[in-house]
Write a protein that holds these residues in place. Structure first.
Motif, short mmCIF file in Angstrom:
data_model
loop_
_atom_site.label_atom_id
_atom_site.label_comp_id
_atom_site.label_asym_id
_atom_site.label_seq_id
_atom_site.Cartn_x
_atom_site.Cartn_y
_atom_site.Cartn_z
N ARG A 1 5.57 -5.69 13.93
CA ARG A 1 5.01 -4.44 14.45
C ARG A 1 5.03 -4.41 15.98
NH1 ARG A 1 0.08 -4.73 13.29
NH2 ARG A 1 -1.29 -3.72 14.77
N ALA A 2 4.74 -5.55 16.60
CA ALA A 2 4.79 -5.64 18.06
C ALA A 2 6.19 -5.34 18.58
CB ALA A 2 4.33 -7.02 18.52
N ALA A 3 7.21 -5.86 17.91
CA ALA A 3 8.59 -5.60 18.32
C ALA A 3 8.89 -4.11 18.25
CB ALA A 3 9.55 -6.39 17.44
N CYS A 4 8.41 -3.45 17.20
CA CYS A 4 8.62 -2.01 17.06
C CYS A 4 7.89 -1.25 18.16
CB CYS A 4 8.15 -1.54 15.69
SG CYS A 4 9.06 -2.23 14.30
N LEU A 5 6.65 -1.61 18.41
CA LEU A 5 5.85 -0.93 19.43
C LEU A 5 6.47 -1.09 20.82
CD1 LEU A 5 2.29 -1.90 18.17
CD2 LEU A 5 3.18 0.43 18.35
N GLU A 6 6.94 -2.29 21.10
CA GLU A 6 7.56 -2.53 22.41
C GLU A 6 8.84 -1.72 22.58
OE1 GLU A 6 6.04 -7.04 23.46
OE2 GLU A 6 7.72 -6.79 22.07
N ALA A 7 9.47 -1.35 21.46
CA ALA A 7 10.67 -0.51 21.51
C ALA A 7 10.35 0.98 21.41
CB ALA A 7 11.63 -0.91 20.39
N GLY A 8 9.04 1.30 21.38
CA GLY A 8 8.64 2.70 21.36
C GLY A 8 8.53 3.32 19.98
N VAL A 9 8.52 2.49 18.93
CA VAL A 9 8.44 3.00 17.56
C VAL A 9 7.08 2.62 16.97
CG1 VAL A 9 9.45 3.00 15.25
CG2 VAL A 9 10.93 2.76 17.27
N VAL A 10 6.31 3.61 16.58
CA VAL A 10 4.98 3.38 16.03
C VAL A 10 5.05 3.48 14.51
CG1 VAL A 10 2.58 4.15 15.97
CG2 VAL A 10 3.89 4.32 18.10
N LEU A 11 4.79 2.36 13.84
CA LEU A 11 4.76 2.30 12.38
C LEU A 11 3.42 1.70 11.96
CD1 LEU A 11 8.35 0.84 11.76
CD2 LEU A 11 7.65 3.24 11.61
N ARG A 12 2.92 2.14 10.81
CA ARG A 12 1.63 1.62 10.38
C ARG A 12 1.80 0.60 9.27
NH1 ARG A 12 -0.48 4.39 5.78
NH2 ARG A 12 0.56 6.36 5.28
N PRO A 13 0.94 -0.41 9.26
CA PRO A 13 1.10 -1.48 8.28
C PRO A 13 0.67 -1.09 6.88
CG PRO A 13 -0.66 -1.98 9.87
CD PRO A 13 -0.11 -0.66 10.22
N GLN A 14 1.31 -1.76 5.91
CA GLN A 14 0.94 -1.65 4.50
C GLN A 14 0.88 -0.20 4.02
OE1 GLN A 14 0.52 -4.69 2.56
NE2 GLN A 14 1.62 -5.23 4.44
N MET A 15 1.98 0.50 4.25
CA MET A 15 2.07 1.90 3.85
C MET A 15 2.50 2.01 2.39
SD MET A 15 4.40 4.90 5.52
CE MET A 15 4.56 6.50 4.71
N ARG A 16 1.81 2.84 1.64
CA ARG A 16 2.11 3.05 0.22
C ARG A 16 3.11 4.19 0.06
NH1 ARG A 16 -0.28 5.74 -4.41
NH2 ARG A 16 -0.37 4.36 -6.22
N ILE A 17 4.20 3.91 -0.66
CA ILE A 17 5.26 4.90 -0.87
C ILE A 17 5.48 5.08 -2.37
CG2 ILE A 17 7.71 5.40 -0.56
CD1 ILE A 17 7.59 3.84 2.05
N MET A 18 5.44 6.31 -2.82
CA MET A 18 5.67 6.61 -4.24
C MET A 18 7.17 6.76 -4.49
SD MET A 18 4.51 6.88 -7.21
CE MET A 18 2.74 6.94 -6.87
N THR A 19 7.67 6.08 -5.50
CA THR A 19 9.07 6.18 -5.87
C THR A 19 9.16 6.54 -7.36
OG1 THR A 19 9.43 3.91 -6.65
CG2 THR A 19 9.51 4.27 -4.27
N ALA A 20 10.38 6.78 -7.82
CA ALA A 20 10.57 7.09 -9.24
C ALA A 20 10.17 5.91 -10.12
CB ALA A 20 12.03 7.46 -9.49
N GLY A 21 10.23 4.72 -9.56
CA GLY A 21 9.86 3.53 -10.32
C GLY A 21 8.42 3.12 -10.13
N GLY A 22 7.65 3.95 -9.45
CA GLY A 22 6.24 3.63 -9.21
C GLY A 22 5.96 3.43 -7.73
N PRO A 23 4.72 3.14 -7.39
CA PRO A 23 4.35 2.98 -5.98
C PRO A 23 4.73 1.59 -5.45
CG PRO A 23 2.41 2.68 -7.35
CD PRO A 23 3.54 3.05 -8.28
N TYR A 24 5.16 1.56 -4.19
CA TYR A 24 5.42 0.30 -3.50
C TYR A 24 4.72 0.34 -2.15
CZ TYR A 24 9.01 -0.90 -6.91
OH TYR A 24 9.68 -1.22 -8.06
#
Length: 296
Positions: free
Chosen positions: A187-210
């Motif tokens: 996450r630090a590498a992403c932030l230092e490059a100007g990209v803000v991502l949040r940890p442990q994000m839940r994503i729903m897919t056709a095969g269920g949540p990941y």
């Protein structure tokens, strides 16, 4: 697992990762020791406690973080110690000893030794260490309940040391949801490059949540910190392939990074994430294929 966690980890995490019996064998063999407060540590980390007692000094910085069971990206060599102003201690091999203001409220007893309190440790590290190192420690302190955002903010308001801007950056981005120091480094590498991502994000897919290591609603790009311990067998490979394919099927762009990437090539990691994120925001392919330290 302990080495990847920075040298120490709480019992529950170790039990889930390697099993109770494997942990007991490591203790019997002398490779791992009980470090107090439900925490186990590599024997090399415990040696820092002995050096602290010999010097009459306080565990400080990353050495204090390890004593409290926080995760670090790099174990300190030499041991990091501090003494109160006005006290002189002769230099010792294997130790770095600094002089600091050490009021009683900033000190904790950890077993037989004394360390800076978790809150003081986070602030010291945030002011003194590179961003990724400090973020991993702050995330870990929040995740384990050793410090709170409110307590850290209150202590930072009365901070009299240097590097307040570096400290502020860590406090602004620390997150208890980060799963481990490895993920915090990504996450630090992403932030230092100007990209803000949040940890442990839940994503729903056709095969269920990941749950992905890092993601955002603003971009299809997700990043994964791939630890070798999770990909050691046929079932692990099958599970990982299914997960990857379902995320791609759901329209996500999955970028995967190894421990070696995070520890030794963080700038490259940030550049890859930033370039791919920018490309997909503009609905175009990445502009610079074949670049970077791992290009053929």
């Amino acid at each position: 697992m302990l080495a990847a966690a920075g040298g120490s980890a709480p019992f529950d995490e170790l039990r889930r990762s390697c099993g109770r019996r494997a942990l007991e064998r490591a203790v019997e063999d002398g490779e791992v020791v009980r470090a107090g407060h439900g925490t186990y540590a590599l024997a090399s980390v415990a040696a820092s406690h002995r050096l602290s007692l010999e010097c009459g000094a306080v565990l400080y910085g990353r050495s204090a973080a390890l004593a409290h069971g926080m995760g670090v990206l790099h174990r300190p060599r030499p041991v990091e110690l501090a003494v109160a102003r006005g006290i002189k201690v002769r230099p010792r091999p294997g130790a770095t000893i600094v002089t600091r203001l050490l009021p009683p409220q900033d000190l904790w007893h950890v077993g037989m030794v004394t360390a800076t309190s978790p809150t003081r440790t986070v602030l010291d590290c945030a002011a003194a260490l590179p961003f990724a190192e400090a973020l991993a420690i702050a995330d870990s302190a929040l995740r384990r309940g050793l410090a709170t955002p409110e307590g850290l903010e209150a202590a930072a308001a009365t901070w009299t040391g240097r590097n307040r801007s570096a400290q502020r950056l860590v406090l602004d981005h620390m997150d208890a949801r980060a799963a481990n120091p490895f993920e915090s480094g990504l996450r630090a590498a992403c932030l230092e490059a100007g990209v803000v991502l949040r940890p442990q994000m839940r994503i729903m897919t056709a095969g269920g949540p990941y749950v992905v290591d890092l993601g955002s609603e603003d971009t299809p790009v997700v990043t994964e910190a791939d630890s070798f311990e999770w990909h050691g067998g046929r079932e692990d490979l099958h599970r990982d392939c299914t997960r990857y394919n379902e995320l791609v099927r759901a329209g996500r762009v999955v970028l995967r990074f190894s421990w070696e990437h995070i520890m030794g090539h963080r700038r490259w990691v940030g550049a890859v994430v930033a370039d791919v994120t920018r490309a997909y925001r503009h609905k175009s392919a990445p502009k610079r294929p074949g670049t970077g330290p791992f290009a053929a």
